[in-house]
Design a protein around this motif. Structure first.
Motif, mmCIF file in Angstrom:
data_model
loop_
_atom_site.group_PDB
_atom_site.id
_atom_site.type_symbol
_atom_site.label_atom_id
_atom_site.label_comp_id
_atom_site.label_asym_id
_atom_site.label_seq_id
_atom_site.Cartn_x
_atom_site.Cartn_y
_atom_site.Cartn_z
ATOM 1 N N SER A 1 2.419 1.711 -3.457
ATOM 2 C CA SER A 1 1.446 2.145 -4.456
ATOM 3 C C SER A 1 1.087 3.622 -4.314
ATOM 4 O O SER A 1 0.655 4.255 -5.284
ATOM 5 C CB SER A 1 0.173 1.291 -4.360
ATOM 6 O OG SER A 1 -0.517 1.545 -3.150
ATOM 7 N N ARG A 2 1.255 4.164 -3.121
ATOM 8 C CA ARG A 2 0.937 5.569 -2.874
ATOM 9 C C ARG A 2 2.151 6.481 -3.045
ATOM 10 O O ARG A 2 1.999 7.704 -3.145
ATOM 11 C CB ARG A 2 0.376 5.739 -1.457
ATOM 12 C CG ARG A 2 -0.946 5.009 -1.232
ATOM 13 C CD ARG A 2 -1.376 5.098 0.219
ATOM 14 N NE ARG A 2 -2.567 4.310 0.491
ATOM 15 C CZ ARG A 2 -3.818 4.743 0.313
ATOM 16 N NH1 ARG A 2 -4.016 5.965 -0.158
ATOM 17 N NH2 ARG A 2 -4.839 3.963 0.577
ATOM 18 N N ASP B 1 0.830 -1.196 0.000
ATOM 19 C CA ASP B 1 0.000 0.000 0.000
ATOM 20 C C ASP B 1 0.872 1.258 0.000
ATOM 21 O O ASP B 1 0.595 2.227 -0.719
ATOM 22 C CB ASP B 1 -0.924 -0.012 1.215
ATOM 23 C CG ASP B 1 -1.877 1.160 1.228
ATOM 24 O OD1 ASP B 1 -2.710 1.256 0.311
ATOM 25 O OD2 ASP B 1 -1.797 1.993 2.149
ATOM 26 N N TYR B 2 1.935 1.231 0.788
ATOM 27 C CA TYR B 2 2.867 2.368 0.822
ATOM 28 C C TYR B 2 3.521 2.590 -0.547
ATOM 29 O O TYR B 2 3.594 3.721 -1.044
ATOM 30 C CB TYR B 2 3.949 2.127 1.881
ATOM 31 C CG TYR B 2 5.120 3.077 1.760
ATOM 32 C CD1 TYR B 2 5.015 4.405 2.178
ATOM 33 C CD2 TYR B 2 6.329 2.645 1.201
ATOM 34 C CE1 TYR B 2 6.088 5.280 2.046
ATOM 35 C CE2 TYR B 2 7.397 3.507 1.067
ATOM 36 C CZ TYR B 2 7.268 4.822 1.488
ATOM 37 O OH TYR B 2 8.329 5.687 1.342
#
Length: 339
Positions: free
Chosen positions: A296-297, A293-294
């Motif tokens: 991808s952001r 998630d990190y």
């Protein structure tokens, strides 16, 4: 019409008509400029799916998981090709469904580089491209172990392992495949249980029904037992596996040991790595999800590609079986387009 071409030792092609829902076997000339798919014993078996008779201008490789084969992904690939054709008529996709080493019609091929690991499984794809004089794939889709082969393929192209003429894919789809090392203590160990069970079975096997019933009696699910049974082929009065079990175990060990976090942390420029996490899959720890998630952001640098993370609802690890419509929606709506 969805057209399916088979690259195998036999010189023929299969054509699927969605209107009649039937298969026809057509003979083709081995020197045909349109269907020149003769292959040596050292290259992988494959099938091709097209949703249009127009000339192809884009290619996607589709890679199955452990103990599977390309045919497991026929329905999904056919639907994806049709959806992409509908949304972008000028971009004509060819889906190449590969039987990876030791699996399906590629089991028993001679002359493949050893050991049986992710590096050589990815190299097989490069050899397939080179042997047929194909353009390098624009997209590579890989499920489970096939996802790690896709990651290895992209990493090897980026390093120049396949030569200066190799072209990096524009996009990878990594379907329910954890990119780092896989610790069996963090899952229910279902794959390990299956492999141990298959190793314990007699050879040759009495029948497909005997295998399925045996798996069910050991507590495996009906879906998994039937799927295992689908990987058997007739040999005289008995059935045998359509894969090389011991070699597959070697590939699984490599799959567990390899980590591609460095690739995800610094993806090559021009490459998107799309990760699909199945909502109900047991393969994902909270730490891995948060790390993805990190990434991808994170804002991509000018010299780097990007990571995207997608969650497939109502699905376990067998994404193309549990929720094919949901998977198709995610993939088709985020698929690479040159237009």
């Amino acid at each position: 019409m969805a057209k399916v071409l088979c690259g195998a030792t036999r010189r023929s092609r299969l054509v699927f008509s969605s209107a009649s829902a039937s298969w026809g076997l057509l003979t083709r000339c081995p020197l045909s400029p349109c269907f020149g798919f003769a292959r040596s014993l050292e290259t992988l078996a494959f099938e091709e799916i097209q949703a249009s008779e127009k000339p192809v201008n884009s290619t996607a490789f589709v890679l199955h998981g452990l103990l599977g084969s390309g045919r497991n992904w026929r329905s999904f690939s056919r639907d994806l090709a049709a959806q992409l054709q509908k949304s972008s008529p000028s971009q004509v996709w060819r889906m190449v469904l590969v039987d990876m080493r030791n699996h399906g019609r590629s089991a028993g091929l001679k002359g493949l580089d050893l050991p049986h690991d992710m590096v050589n499984a990815a190299k097989d794809l490069a050899n397939l491209v080179k042997s047929h004089g194909w353009a390098w794939p624009d997209v590579v889709i890989g499920h489970s172990m096939g996802g790690k082969v896709a990651l290895e393929f992209a990493a090897s192209v980026a390093r120049g392992d396949y030569g200066e003429l190799a072209v990096l894919p524009k996009q990878l789809w990594v379907l329910d495949s954890v990119p780092g090392e896989v610790n069996s203590d963090e899952t229910n160990g279902e794959v390990e249980k299956v492999l141990l069970t298959l190793q314990s079975l007699p050879s040759p096997l009495p029948s497909r029904k005997w295998v399925v019933d045996h798996m069910l009696n050991l507590g495996f699910s009906k879906m998994l037992s039937n799927w295992i049974g689908s990987n058997l082929k007739n040999e005289g009065e008995h059935v045998v596996w359509a894969f090389d079990l011991q070699a597959c175990i070697e590939m699984f060990d490599s799959y567990r040991e390899k980590s591609y976090w460095p690739l995800l942390e610094h993806p090559p420029k021009g490459l998107e790595i799309a990760i699909v996490q199945a909502e109900n899959s047991d393969r994902w720890t909270q730490h891995v999800i948060e790390r993805l998630d990190y990434l991808s952001r994170k804002l991509e640098g000018p010299e780097e590609g990007k990571i995207s993370l997608h969650v497939l609802p109502k699905s376990g690890h067998w994404v193309h079986v549990d929720n094919p419509k949901g998977l198709l929606e995610i993939v088709a709506s985020n698929f690479y387009s040159c237009t």
